[in-house]
Design a protein around this motif. Structure first.
Motif, PDB file in Angstrom:
ATOM      1  N   VAL A  40      -7.960  -1.220 -26.390  1.00 41.65           N
ATOM      2  CA  VAL A  40      -8.364  -0.436 -27.568  1.00 41.65           C
ATOM      3  C   VAL A  40      -7.600   0.882 -27.610  1.00 41.65           C
ATOM      4  O   VAL A  40      -7.122   1.310 -28.671  1.00 41.65           O
ATOM      5  CB  VAL A  40      -9.888  -0.188 -27.548  1.00 41.65           C
ATOM      6  N   GLY A  41      -7.481   1.554 -26.455  1.00 40.80           N
ATOM      7  CA  GLY A  41      -6.768   2.827 -26.412  1.00 40.80           C
ATOM      8  C   GLY A  41      -5.314   2.680 -26.839  1.00 40.80           C
ATOM      9  O   GLY A  41      -4.801   3.484 -27.626  1.00 40.80           O
ATOM     10  N   LEU A  42      -4.642   1.638 -26.343  1.00 39.04           N
ATOM     11  CA  LEU A  42      -3.246   1.424 -26.721  1.00 39.04           C
ATOM     12  C   LEU A  42      -3.123   1.056 -28.202  1.00 39.04           C
ATOM     13  O   LEU A  42      -2.177   1.474 -28.879  1.00 39.04           O
ATOM     14  CB  LEU A  42      -2.639   0.313 -25.853  1.00 39.04           C
ATOM     15  N   ALA A  43      -4.079   0.274 -28.714  1.00 38.13           N
ATOM     16  CA  ALA A  43      -4.054  -0.095 -30.131  1.00 38.13           C
ATOM     17  C   ALA A  43      -4.228   1.140 -31.019  1.00 38.13           C
ATOM     18  O   ALA A  43      -3.542   1.292 -32.040  1.00 38.13           O
ATOM     19  CB  ALA A  43      -5.146  -1.119 -30.422  1.00 38.13           C
ATOM     20  N   LEU A  44      -5.146   2.033 -30.625  1.00 41.26           N
ATOM     21  CA  LEU A  44      -5.350   3.264 -31.397  1.00 41.26           C
ATOM     22  C   LEU A  44      -4.110   4.139 -31.370  1.00 41.26           C
ATOM     23  O   LEU A  44      -3.761   4.776 -32.370  1.00 41.26           O
ATOM     24  CB  LEU A  44      -6.560   4.029 -30.842  1.00 41.26           C
ATOM     25  N   HIS A  45      -3.449   4.177 -30.232  1.00 43.29           N
ATOM     26  CA  HIS A  45      -2.226   4.975 -30.167  1.00 43.29           C
ATOM     27  C   HIS A  45      -1.131   4.371 -31.048  1.00 43.29           C
ATOM     28  O   HIS A  45      -0.369   5.096 -31.702  1.00 43.29           O
ATOM     29  CB  HIS A  45      -1.736   5.093 -28.728  1.00 43.29           C
ATOM     30  N   ILE A  49      -4.229  12.065 -29.240  1.00 39.49           N
ATOM     31  CA  ILE A  49      -4.771  12.677 -28.020  1.00 39.49           C
ATOM     32  C   ILE A  49      -5.963  11.869 -27.504  1.00 39.49           C
ATOM     33  O   ILE A  49      -6.080  11.593 -26.300  1.00 39.49           O
ATOM     34  CB  ILE A  49      -5.171  14.138 -28.288  1.00 39.49           C
ATOM     35  N   GLY A  50      -6.845  11.476 -28.416  1.00 35.85           N
ATOM     36  CA  GLY A  50      -8.015  10.692 -28.018  1.00 35.85           C
ATOM     37  C   GLY A  50      -7.630   9.351 -27.419  1.00 35.85           C
ATOM     38  O   GLY A  50      -8.220   8.908 -26.418  1.00 35.85           O
ATOM     39  N   SER A  51      -6.622   8.705 -28.011  1.00 38.60           N
ATOM     40  CA  SER A  51      -6.213   7.395 -27.506  1.00 38.60           C
ATOM     41  C   SER A  51      -5.532   7.509 -26.147  1.00 38.60           C
ATOM     42  O   SER A  51      -5.710   6.650 -25.274  1.00 38.60           O
ATOM     43  CB  SER A  51      -5.289   6.704 -28.513  1.00 38.60           C
ATOM     44  N   VAL A  52      -4.748   8.568 -25.944  1.00 32.60           N
ATOM     45  CA  VAL A  52      -4.111   8.787 -24.640  1.00 32.60           C
ATOM     46  C   VAL A  52      -5.185   9.027 -23.576  1.00 32.60           C
ATOM     47  O   VAL A  52      -5.100   8.500 -22.454  1.00 32.60           O
ATOM     48  CB  VAL A  52      -3.127   9.971 -24.711  1.00 32.60           C
ATOM     49  N   ALA A  53      -6.188   9.821 -23.907  1.00 33.41           N
ATOM     50  CA  ALA A  53      -7.278  10.078 -22.965  1.00 33.41           C
ATOM     51  C   ALA A  53      -8.046   8.797 -22.655  1.00 33.41           C
ATOM     52  O   ALA A  53      -8.376   8.522 -21.488  1.00 33.41           O
ATOM     53  CB  ALA A  53      -8.222  11.136 -23.536  1.00 33.41           C
ATOM     54  N   LEU A  54      -8.316   7.994 -23.692  1.00 34.16           N
ATOM     55  CA  LEU A  54      -9.032   6.737 -23.478  1.00 34.16           C
ATOM     56  C   LEU A  54      -8.218   5.801 -22.586  1.00 34.16           C
ATOM     57  O   LEU A  54      -8.763   5.132 -21.705  1.00 34.16           O
ATOM     58  CB  LEU A  54      -9.329   6.069 -24.815  1.00 34.16           C
ATOM     59  N   GLY A  69      -6.059   6.707 -20.287  1.00 38.30           N
ATOM     60  CA  GLY A  69      -6.120   7.218 -18.924  1.00 38.30           C
ATOM     61  C   GLY A  69      -7.435   6.894 -18.254  1.00 38.30           C
ATOM     62  O   GLY A  69      -7.485   6.507 -17.078  1.00 38.30           O
ATOM     63  N   LEU A  70      -8.533   7.062 -18.994  1.00 35.00           N
ATOM     64  CA  LEU A  70      -9.864   6.740 -18.469  1.00 35.00           C
ATOM     65  C   LEU A  70      -9.944   5.270 -18.075  1.00 35.00           C
ATOM     66  O   LEU A  70     -10.388   4.920 -16.983  1.00 35.00           O
ATOM     67  CB  LEU A  70     -10.919   7.085 -19.515  1.00 35.00           C
ATOM     68  N   ALA A  71      -9.475   4.397 -18.992  1.00 30.99           N
ATOM     69  CA  ALA A  71      -9.572   2.958 -18.754  1.00 30.99           C
ATOM     70  C   ALA A  71      -8.680   2.512 -17.604  1.00 30.99           C
ATOM     71  O   ALA A  71      -9.093   1.709 -16.758  1.00 30.99           O
ATOM     72  CB  ALA A  71      -9.209   2.205 -20.032  1.00 30.99           C
ATOM     73  N   PHE A  72      -7.457   3.039 -17.546  1.00 34.58           N
ATOM     74  CA  PHE A  72      -6.526   2.591 -16.509  1.00 34.58           C
ATOM     75  C   PHE A  72      -7.020   2.973 -15.119  1.00 34.58           C
ATOM     76  O   PHE A  72      -6.997   2.145 -14.195  1.00 34.58           O
ATOM     77  CB  PHE A  72      -5.137   3.171 -16.747  1.00 34.58           C
ATOM     78  N   SER A  73      -7.460   4.209 -14.949  1.00 34.34           N
ATOM     79  CA  SER A  73      -7.953   4.626 -13.634  1.00 34.34           C
ATOM     80  C   SER A  73      -9.195   3.839 -13.245  1.00 34.34           C
ATOM     81  O   SER A  73      -9.346   3.430 -12.087  1.00 34.34           O
ATOM     82  CB  SER A  73      -8.247   6.127 -13.629  1.00 34.34           C
ATOM     83  N   GLY A  74     -10.086   3.622 -14.203  1.00 34.66           N
ATOM     84  CA  GLY A  74     -11.269   2.814 -13.933  1.00 34.66           C
ATOM     85  C   GLY A  74     -10.907   1.386 -13.574  1.00 34.66           C
ATOM     86  O   GLY A  74     -11.474   0.793 -12.650  1.00 34.66           O
ATOM     87  N   MET A  75      -9.936   0.819 -14.298  1.00 34.67           N
ATOM     88  CA  MET A  75      -9.494  -0.550 -14.032  1.00 34.67           C
ATOM     89  C   MET A  75      -8.916  -0.677 -12.626  1.00 34.67           C
ATOM     90  O   MET A  75      -9.232  -1.625 -11.894  1.00 34.67           O
ATOM     91  CB  MET A  75      -8.451  -0.963 -15.070  1.00 34.67           C
ATOM     92  N   ALA A  76      -8.078   0.276 -12.246  1.00 31.61           N
ATOM     93  CA  ALA A  76      -7.474   0.230 -10.912  1.00 31.61           C
ATOM     94  C   ALA A  76      -8.540   0.277  -9.824  1.00 31.61           C
ATOM     95  O   ALA A  76      -8.463  -0.439  -8.818  1.00 31.61           O
ATOM     96  CB  ALA A  76      -6.500   1.393 -10.754  1.00 31.61           C
ATOM     97  N   SER A  77      -9.561   1.106 -10.048  1.00 32.62           N
ATOM     98  CA  SER A  77     -10.637   1.234  -9.067  1.00 32.62           C
ATOM     99  C   SER A  77     -11.414  -0.072  -8.926  1.00 32.62           C
ATOM    100  O   SER A  77     -11.657  -0.549  -7.804  1.00 32.62           O
ATOM    101  CB  SER A  77     -11.585   2.366  -9.492  1.00 32.62           C
ATOM    102  N   VAL A  78     -11.779  -0.689 -10.041  1.00 33.73           N
ATOM    103  CA  VAL A  78     -12.599  -1.907  -9.993  1.00 33.73           C
ATOM    104  C   VAL A  78     -11.786  -3.089  -9.463  1.00 33.73           C
ATOM    105  O   VAL A  78     -12.295  -3.909  -8.687  1.00 33.73           O
ATOM    106  CB  VAL A  78     -13.177  -2.233 -11.384  1.00 33.73           C
TER     107      VAL A  78
END
Length: 402
Positions: free
Chosen positions: A277-282, A293-298, A300-309
């Protein structure tokens, strides 16, 4: 438990230092190129060559050292980072610097393979997800604090000083790992085996990693060009926007830590979808800078969370050693980074920078599709049958948990 938490903090800080060391040449690229009299692309090889070594070396080194004591192996790896970073700081020419970086990469290849299983062994199974999130938090903070501070220090006092600062920090961490990590032979702790061993699910997670990371880095590698050429930001605005992305990444790790031990598959599905969704919004943001800015932040949030899980899930379904599973994850992650940069580099001069976000969307949703099909690839029944067989003496470490 207090000592376990202290050990976890030290291990998380070592992930911060390793990620900072890996990416520091990006911020210091012009300084290094000018001082050593080489091209910027040659300095870029200090990062890309580093990643390729990690891809090639992770699994073989992990297999080679599978019975080594984890406390002293990790202590040695952090100590090796101190030595090679000092070599980098004192390098009088490009080839010495490149050699130091490639030796550092060999250490990192093994470090990422064993640090998460080692952290898992410090805690009971029901809180290991949060332990992995703490490790991921250290990595995320490197983008927010480590690289910016190192870049600033290099700009003020010379790029060598930035490497010397990492070296000094590493000495402290070497002592910390030696003092706080409990002594346990490699492979003897319960955490050395997956809690839900399943060959099919394991390979689904690896493929999800490759696709998801490739999608992220197809877009992220060239995000500066996207922000200026498509969104109309000035070059001065890129740093603050990337800082916002880094902060969002830390928030993402914190958020997934709340759910990772209770609903890991739902959490993983959510963060992969959010990246798409973040990449699509960007991609559709255009001159709507607030949306960019919102899509870049989203993202970043998703990627770091994905890497952790992903890092936790692959250890749960590891069909054999969790350390070999972690090594495979590290390999898949670095394949994704390299492939993403390559794909983005091919798209940029042919169909334009905007296409990098679109291809990132396609790859991310391909990762989501693979992830949703995970139950259909389960080999649990086969694993259960194997678990009933008598263990083989020479392969007992790699026998799936019953």
């Amino acid at each position: 438990m207090t000592k376990a938490i202290a050990a976890l903090v030290v291990l998380s800080t070592t992930t911060f230092m390793y990620v900072t060391t890996e990416t520091l040449p990006i911020g210091l690229l012009p300084l290094i190129a000018n001082d050593l009299g080489v091209s910027r692309s040659a300095v870029g090889l200090l990062v890309t060559g580093y990643g390729l070594v990690v891809v090639v070396a992770s699994v073989p080194l992990t297999a080679l050292t599978r019975r080594w004591n984890r406390k002293w192996l990790l202590t040695g790896l952090v100590g090796l980072l101190v030595v090679t970073t000092l070599m980098s700081a004192l390098a009088g020419n490009y080839w010495v610097l490149l050699s130091a970086r490639l030796i550092t990469a060999l250490g990192q290849a093994l470090f990422w393979s064993i640090v998460t299983p080692t952290a898992f062994a410090l805690f009971p199974a029901h809180v290991r997800g949060r332990a992995a999130s703490a490790l991921a938090g250290g990595s995320s903070l490197a983008a927010v604090l480590g690289v910016p501070i190192g870049t600033w220090l290099g700009q003020q006092a010379g790029w060598q000083v930035a490497f010397l600062a990492v070296c000094a920090f590493g000495i402290v961490l070497t002592v910390g790992v030696a003092m706080l990590l409990p002594t346990a032979p490699g492979g003897t702790e319960a955490a050395s085996r997956g809690t839900e061993p399943d060959t099919g699910r394991f390979w689904v997670i690896i493929l999800t990693t490759v696709l998801g990371v490739t999608g992220a880095f197809t877009a992220f590698t060239y995000i500066s060009a996207f922000l200026t050429d498509v969104n109309g930001f000035s070059t001065e605005a890129i740093g603050p926007i990337l800082f916002v992305r880094g902060i969002a990444g830390v928030v993402g790790v914190a958020l997934v830590s709340l759910f990772i031990d209770r609903a890991i598959r739902a959490t993983l599905t959510t963060v992969v979808a959010l990246q798409g969704v973040g990449l699509a919004l960007h991609y559709v943001s255009g001159d709507a800078q607030w949306l960019a800015i919102g899509s870049v932040a989203l993202g970043g949030l998703a990627f770091s969370g994905m890497a952790s899980v992903l890092g936790v899930r692959v250890l749960q379904v590891a069909p054999r050693s969790t350390e070999l599973a972690s090594a495979s994850m590290s390999t898949g992650f670095n394949v994704g980074i390299t492939a993403g940069a390559l794909i983005g580099g091919l798209l940029l001069p042919t169909v334009g920078v905007r296409s990098t976000a679109l291809v990132g969307v396609v790859l991310t949703f391909a990762a989501l599709a693979v992830l949703l099909m995970e139950p259909y690839f389960s080999a649990a029944e086969e694993s259960d049958v194997r678990a009933l067989e008598p263990p083989k003496p020479l392969e007992s470490r790699f026998t799936p948990a019953p």
